[in-house]
Design an enzyme around this catalytic site. Structure first.
Site: not given
Ligand code: NAP
Length: 248
Positions: A160, A156
């Site tokens: 990002k 993640y």
């Protein structure tokens, strides 16, 4: 062409959480709010009703942002119906958290596909329309994890961080033609994405937030609205942190 649409907003992942709050914030008379979602059980009806209640013209579609084919069809519908894309908010995102040594290839691939490739797919198609218009506002939802890192979120956080690099590059490539690209990095926001945390884990996080509370989807939606407004015309390539002071 839907003749009463004067402005077109596209929000990915608009069925709930932050995306739904963004759809509602942008909804106004004469605004076409196109949004998508991916789960088979999602209808998008709640979001559509909120948009209509504010006078906006809603259209929710089941589309996987990671699929170039599905995204191409989705944007074709938007352009066939309205002829323009003023604002794109790349908000759709997923997590598959686990520590690095336990992370399966699929956990890595799934998160990178939806969060990073999905943002690329939508940005590339919307950018073509925005370049022709010589106007566009691209707003990408990144995360505090993408700048600070977070144990259990290697996939993640990498997705990002990738979104930030993509945002800055798009800002440089498209700026000369009236298109801006910025990212919003939320901190800890109460949505389904964070609902799996125990109350103890949530209160431990809140204890690290100088403003003393979790964020709300509306805290993020307000900043998205600002970045699409005239007041933000000279802002591009930036990451706006909305985290109650959790990361500075
Ligand atoms: P959420 O409540 O889980 O909502 C995620 C949205 O994305 C839903 O509308 C979901 O639709 C949609 N979605 C998921 N996969 C998709 C796909 N493949 N194609 C199209 N739509 C898809 O999460 P949230 O907390 O609102 O998060 C929104 C964004 O903010 C994400 O990018 C997230 O990473 C970011 N963010 C959240 C936090 C936080 O604390 N909540 C913090 C930092 C950043 P369906 O489930 O209906 O398919």
């Amino acid at each position: 062409m839907i003749s009463d649409i004067k402005r077109t907003i596209v929000v990915t992942g608009g069925s709930k959480g932050i995306g739904r709050a963004i759809c509602k914030a942008f909804a106004a008379p004469g605004v076409g709010v196109y949004f998508n979602f991916n789960s088979p059980e999602t209808t998008g009806q709640d979001t559509a009703e909120e948009i209509s209640a504010a006078g906006g013209i809603p259209k929710g579609m089941r589309v996987d942002v990671a699929s170039e084919t599905e995204i191409t069809d989705f944007f074709k519908t938007v352009l066939d119906e309205t002829g323009r894309i003023d604002v794109l908010v790349n908000n759709a995102g997923i997590t598959k958290d686990t520590l690095l040594l336990r992370m399966k290839e699929k956990d890595w691939d799934d998160v990178i596909r939806v969060n990073l490739k999905g943002t690329f797919n939508c940005t590339k198609i919307a950018a073509k329309a925005m370049l022709k218009q010589r106007y566009g506002r691209i707003i990408n939802i990144t995360s505090i994890a993408g700048v600070a890192g977070n144990p259990g979120q290697a996939n993640y956080a990498a997705s990002k961080a990738g979104i930030i690099g993509l945002t800055k590059t798009v800002a440089k490539e498209l700026g000369s033609r009236g298109v801006t690209a910025n990212a919003i990095a939320p901190g800890f926001i109460r949505t389904d994405m964070t609902a799996g945390l125990s109350e103890k884990a949530a209160s431990d996080i809140i204890a690290q937030i100088p403003l003393g509370r979790a964020g709300t989807p509306e805290d993020i939606a307000g900043v998205a609205l600002f970045l699409a407004s005239k007041s933000a015309d000279y802002i591009t390539g930036q990451v706006i942190h909305v985290n109650g002071g959790m990361y500075t």
